[in-house]
Design an enzyme around this catalytic site. Structure first.
Site, PDB file in Angstrom:
ATOM      1  N   LYS A  97     -29.239   5.115 109.392  1.00 51.09           N
ATOM      2  CA  LYS A  97     -28.822   5.548 108.259  1.00 51.09           C
ATOM      3  C   LYS A  97     -27.546   6.550 108.543  1.00 51.09           C
ATOM      4  CE  LYS A  97     -30.265   9.782 106.610  1.00 51.09           C
ATOM      5  NZ  LYS A  97     -29.186  10.760 106.285  1.00 51.09           N
ATOM      6  N   ASN A  98     -27.524   7.426 109.465  1.00 43.17           N
ATOM      7  CA  ASN A  98     -26.596   8.092 109.800  1.00 43.17           C
ATOM      8  C   ASN A  98     -25.113   7.329 110.155  1.00 43.17           C
ATOM      9  OD1 ASN A  98     -27.862  10.352 108.697  1.00 43.17           O
ATOM     10  ND2 ASN A  98     -28.375  11.295 111.011  1.00 43.17           N
ATOM     11  N   ASP A 119     -28.257  23.091 102.087  1.00 44.34           N
ATOM     12  CA  ASP A 119     -29.621  22.251 101.803  1.00 44.34           C
ATOM     13  C   ASP A 119     -30.875  22.803 102.351  1.00 44.34           C
ATOM     14  OD1 ASP A 119     -29.432  21.503 104.402  1.00 44.34           O
ATOM     15  OD2 ASP A 119     -28.758  19.196 103.854  1.00 44.34           O
ATOM     16  N   ASP A 167     -32.968  16.206 114.433  1.00 42.45           N
ATOM     17  CA  ASP A 167     -33.589  15.222 113.387  1.00 42.45           C
ATOM     18  C   ASP A 167     -35.030  14.757 113.860  1.00 42.45           C
ATOM     19  OD1 ASP A 167     -31.756  15.665 111.751  1.00 42.45           O
ATOM     20  OD2 ASP A 167     -30.933  13.516 111.832  1.00 42.45           O
ATOM     21  N   ARG A 196     -25.242  14.802 101.169  1.00 44.72           N
ATOM     22  CA  ARG A 196     -24.274  15.295 101.229  1.00 44.72           C
ATOM     23  C   ARG A 196     -23.255  14.537 102.075  1.00 44.72           C
ATOM     24  NH1 ARG A 196     -23.792  19.922 103.463  1.00 44.72           N
ATOM     25  NH2 ARG A 196     -22.359  19.532 105.187  1.00 44.72           N
TER      26      ARG A 196
HETATM   27  C1  UD1 Z   1     -25.359  14.919 110.835  1.00 42.76           C
HETATM   28  C2  UD1 Z   1     -26.606  13.900 110.463  1.00 42.76           C
HETATM   29  C3  UD1 Z   1     -27.905  14.927 110.368  1.00 42.76           C
HETATM   30  C4  UD1 Z   1     -27.925  15.655 111.752  1.00 42.76           C
HETATM   31  C5  UD1 Z   1     -26.824  16.279 112.293  1.00 42.76           C
HETATM   32  C6  UD1 Z   1     -26.813  16.747 113.590  1.00 42.76           C
HETATM   33  C7  UD1 Z   1     -25.731  12.565 108.895  1.00 42.76           C
HETATM   34  C8  UD1 Z   1     -25.705  12.189 107.513  1.00 42.76           C
HETATM   35  N1  UD1 Z   1     -26.590  13.492 109.143  1.00 42.76           N
HETATM   36  O1  UD1 Z   1     -25.193  15.966 110.243  1.00 42.76           O
HETATM   37  O2  UD1 Z   1     -29.122  14.162 110.168  1.00 42.76           O
HETATM   38  O3  UD1 Z   1     -29.183  16.299 111.809  1.00 42.76           O
HETATM   39  O4  UD1 Z   1     -25.706  15.351 112.211  1.00 42.76           O
HETATM   40  O5  UD1 Z   1     -27.044  15.615 114.544  1.00 42.76           O
HETATM   41  O6  UD1 Z   1     -25.067  11.663 109.852  1.00 42.76           O
HETATM   42  N2  UD1 Z   1     -21.307  23.159 110.966  1.00 42.76           N
HETATM   43  C9  UD1 Z   1     -20.347  24.122 110.693  1.00 42.76           C
HETATM   44  N3  UD1 Z   1     -18.963  23.819 110.143  1.00 42.76           N
HETATM   45  C10 UD1 Z   1     -18.650  22.579 110.049  1.00 42.76           C
HETATM   46  C11 UD1 Z   1     -19.415  21.437 110.450  1.00 42.76           C
HETATM   47  C12 UD1 Z   1     -20.772  21.849 110.722  1.00 42.76           C
HETATM   48  O7  UD1 Z   1     -20.824  25.330 110.826  1.00 42.76           O
HETATM   49  O8  UD1 Z   1     -17.341  22.211 109.635  1.00 42.76           O
HETATM   50  C13 UD1 Z   1     -22.696  23.402 111.355  1.00 42.76           C
HETATM   51  C14 UD1 Z   1     -23.547  22.953 110.337  1.00 42.76           C
HETATM   52  O9  UD1 Z   1     -23.860  24.108 109.393  1.00 42.76           O
HETATM   53  C15 UD1 Z   1     -24.861  22.874 111.572  1.00 42.76           C
HETATM   54  C16 UD1 Z   1     -24.223  22.354 112.782  1.00 42.76           C
HETATM   55  O10 UD1 Z   1     -22.691  22.577 112.760  1.00 42.76           O
HETATM   56  O11 UD1 Z   1     -25.246  23.826 111.540  1.00 42.76           O
HETATM   57  C17 UD1 Z   1     -24.283  20.836 113.115  1.00 42.76           C
HETATM   58  O12 UD1 Z   1     -23.613  20.141 111.885  1.00 42.76           O
HETATM   59  P1  UD1 Z   1     -23.183  18.568 112.195  1.00 42.76           P
HETATM   60  O13 UD1 Z   1     -23.143  18.143 113.490  1.00 42.76           O
HETATM   61  O14 UD1 Z   1     -21.951  18.560 111.457  1.00 42.76           O
HETATM   62  O15 UD1 Z   1     -24.087  17.934 111.441  1.00 42.76           O
HETATM   63  P2  UD1 Z   1     -23.646  16.916 109.900  1.00 42.76           P
HETATM   64  O16 UD1 Z   1     -22.705  15.970 110.420  1.00 42.76           O
HETATM   65  O17 UD1 Z   1     -23.922  17.495 108.618  1.00 42.76           O
END
Ligand code: UD1
Length: 458
Positions: free
Chosen positions: A52-53, A146, A336, A122
C-alpha cells in the site's frame, strides 16, 4: 440489543437537559464489523500483494510523465480506489483490473486536490512534489493530523522552498508554485518517508542536482527510486540516507511491479506467533522485515526462509516469550507493526517494554486492548505489557489501519466473541482480509449490525 452494548445511547447520556434534541436523532444507524471467535491456531498459507505504502506513491509518480503508466502487483485495497479518484480528478484516466493499474496521464494535468479526498487518505499529499515540478503550481488540501499522531508537513514544505518554491497555506490548502525548481541540498530533521518522497519526486525534473541528507531508507523509497530511474530519472544512493538526484528535462511512462507489502507480511507473521500457529507467507520479502522476524525468533518462533522474494514460514508452538520492541525508521522495527507487537506481548509469558519513536498518538488504541483484558500501561512513548495466557472477547473499535489489524490479531487469542469495529480502516490496507484469515482457519465473519451507540466519538 447485542451483549456488551449499553442500553442508553451515548448521545442521550451526553445531553440529558435537552431531550427534544435527542428525540430528533435517529434511533440507530448500521455499522459493519468483524466478529471473531477466538481460540483457533492459524495454520496454512497466505500470499502477500504489493505494498500500500508504495503503490500510492507510484500512482502519484505517474503524474510526472505524459502517457500510459502500468503498475503491476498492486494490492486490491480501498486506498487504491481513493488514489485512483484523486488522479481522475487531476485529469488522468485510471483503470484497475485485478492487480494491474493503468494510468493515462494527460499533457496538462490538473493541479488541485480537494479536502474531501485528502481527508480520507492523507497519502494524497504525495501528489504535491510531482505536480509542482511538472506543472509549476499545485494546491493540495492540508490533511491535518489523524488517529496515530500530529503528522506535520513542515519538512515537505521546507524542502520544496529550498528548491525555489513559494509555498503558502490558505483556507486549509497548501499552495506551492515555482517556474522551475532548482537543485539544492536538503537536510531532513528526521528521515520522514513522505517528505523524502515529495522532495525526490520534485527533484527529478528540477534544474541541477538535489541532495537529500538523512533521507528515509524504507523499501518503498527504494521502489519509487527504481520506478523513477526506469522513467529516465538520475538517482543515486537509493536505500541509503543520502539521495542524490540530477534533474532531467522529461520522463517517460513505464511498466513497474510494486514491491511486496512488508507490513501485511509482518502482520501474518505475528498472527502465526500470537495464535501459536504455523503460517507460510508467500510472495513476501523477508529481508525487508529482518528486525521484526528476529523479534519473533527471540519470542520462541521458528522462522524458516524460503528464498529471496518467496517468503517464509513461522511456527510457534509453546507460549511466546516476552520481547522488548523499539520502533524506529527503517531498518528499525516498523511503527506500523507496533499494534502487532502489543498483541503478541499481551499473550506472551512475562512483561514486555514497547517503545514508540515515530508517532505521538500510536498508543491510543491500547485502551481497546485493555477492553480485551490485556494488561497494558502506557507512559509517554513507552508501554509496559504484562502477558496473559488468554485475553477475553469484547466489542472494540479502531480508527487506524494497523490498530484495527492488531485488535483482530488479539481477538484471535481472546476467549469468546470479539466484535472489532474497524472494517473501513482494515479495508484501506488489507486485501481479502476475512477470506485470508478464514483460509488459515480463523473463525471470523464480516457482519452489519444496528449501531445503538450512534458512535459520536468515533
Ligand atoms: C509513512 C507511511 C506510514 C508509516 C510512516 C513511517 C504511507 C502512506 N504511510 O507515513 O504507514 O507509519 O511512513 O514509517 O506511506 N513529520 C513531521 N514533519 C514532516 C513530516 C513528518 O513532523 O514534515 C513527522 C510525523 O508527524 C511523524 C514522523 O515525522 O511523527 C514520521 O512521519 P513520516 O515518515 O513522514 O510518515 P508518513 O510518510 O506520513
Amino acid at each position: 440489543m447485542r451483549p456488551g452494548r449499553r442500553r442508553q445511547s451515548k448521545a442521550a447520556a451526553a445531553t440529558p437537559a435537552d431531550p427534544a434534541r435527542v428525540d430528533r436523532l435517529p434511533y440507530y444507524c448500521a455499522v459493519e464489523l468483524f466478529r471473531v471467535t477466538g481460540g483457533t491456531r492459524l495454520v496454512g498459507e497466505v500470499t502477500v500483494g504489493g505494498a500500500k505504502n508504495s503503490v500510492l506513491k507510484l500512482m502519484a509518480a505517474a503524474l510526472l510523465a505524459e502517457g500510459r503508466t502500468v503498475l503491476t502487483n498492486a494490492p486490491r485495497i480501498l486506498d487504491v480506489t481513493i488514489m485512483s479518484e484523486v488522479l481522475r480528478r487531476l485529469g488522468c484516466t485510471v483503470g484497475v483490473n485485478g492487480e494491474t493499474i493503468t494510468i493515462d496521464t494527460p499533457a496538462e494535468p490538473g493541479t488541485e486536490a480537494d479536502y474531501d479526498l485528502v481527508r480520507r487518505m492523507r497519502a494524497s499529499i504525495c501528489v504535491l512534489g510531482p505536480l509542482l515540478t511538472r506543472c509549476g503550481k499545485v494546491k493540495v488540501a492540508h490533511p491535518g493530523g489523524d488517529a496515530i499522531g500530529s503528522r506535520g508537513l513542515d519538512m515537505h514544505i521546507a524542502g520544496l522552498q529550498r528548491m525555489g518554491a513559494e509555498v503558502t497555506s490558505e483556507h486549509g490548502f497548501v499552495i506551492a508554485q515555482a517556474d522551475r525548481l532548482h537543485g539544492a541540498t536538503i537536510w531532513l530533521d528526521f528521515p520522514s518517508v513522505g517528505a523524502t518522497e515529495n522532495i525526490l519526486t520534485a527533484a527529478v525534473l528540477a534544474k541541477g542536482t538535489t541532495v537529500i541528507d538523512n533521507a528515509a531508507r524504507e523499501p518503498e523509497i527504494v521502489d519509487i527510486c527504481a520506478m523513477l530511474t526506469e522513467m529516465g530519472a538520475r538517482i543515486y544512493g537509493a536505500g541509503t540516507s543520502t539521495l542524490e538526484v540530477e534533474g532531467v528535462d522529461a520522463l517517460a511512462p513505464v511498466i513497474h511491479r510494486t514491491v511486496p507489502d512488508r507490513i501485511v507480511t509482518g502482520t501474518w507473521a505475528f498472527a502465526a506467533a500470537i495464535t501459536r500457529g504455523d503460517v507460510t507467507v508467500r510472495n513476501a520479502e523477508p529481508s525487508h522485515l529482518e528486525i521484526a522476524l528476529d523479534k519473533l525468533r527471540t519470542a520462541g518462533a521458528e522462522v524458516d526462509l524460503l528464498g529471496p522474494g518467496e517468503g517464509f514460514r513461522v511456527r510457534m508452538d509453546p507460549r511466546p516469550r516476552a520481547v522488548d520492541v523499539v520502533t524506529l525508521p527503517y531498518p528499525g522495527y516498523p511503527t506500523d507493526l507496533l499494534p502487532m507487537a502489543i498483541a503478541l506481548a499481551a499473550v506472551a509469558d512475562g512483561p514486555s517494554m514497547i517503545t514508540e519513536n515515530v508517532f505521538d498518538a500510536r498508543f491510543m488504541f491500547t485502551n481497546e486492548m485493555v477492553r480485551l483484558g490485556a494488561d497494558v500501561r502506557t507512559d509517554g512513548h513507552h508501554a509496559v505489557v504484562r502477558g496473559k495466557e488468554w485475553l477475553s472477547g469484547a466489542p472494540v473499535r479502531a480508527t487506524d489501519i494497523r490498530a484495527g489489524a492488531g485488535l483482530v490479531m488479539a481477538a484471535l487469542r481472546a476467549a469468546g466473541v470479539t466484535e472489532v469495529a474497524a472494517v473501513y480502516p482494515i479495508d484501506r490496507g488489507y486485501p481479502d482480509f476475512v477470506a485470508q484469515l478464514r483460509g488459515l482457519g480463523a473463525e471470523i465473519e464480516r457482519v452489519t449490525v444496528p449501531d445503538d451507540e450512534m458512535s459520536f466519538d468515533f
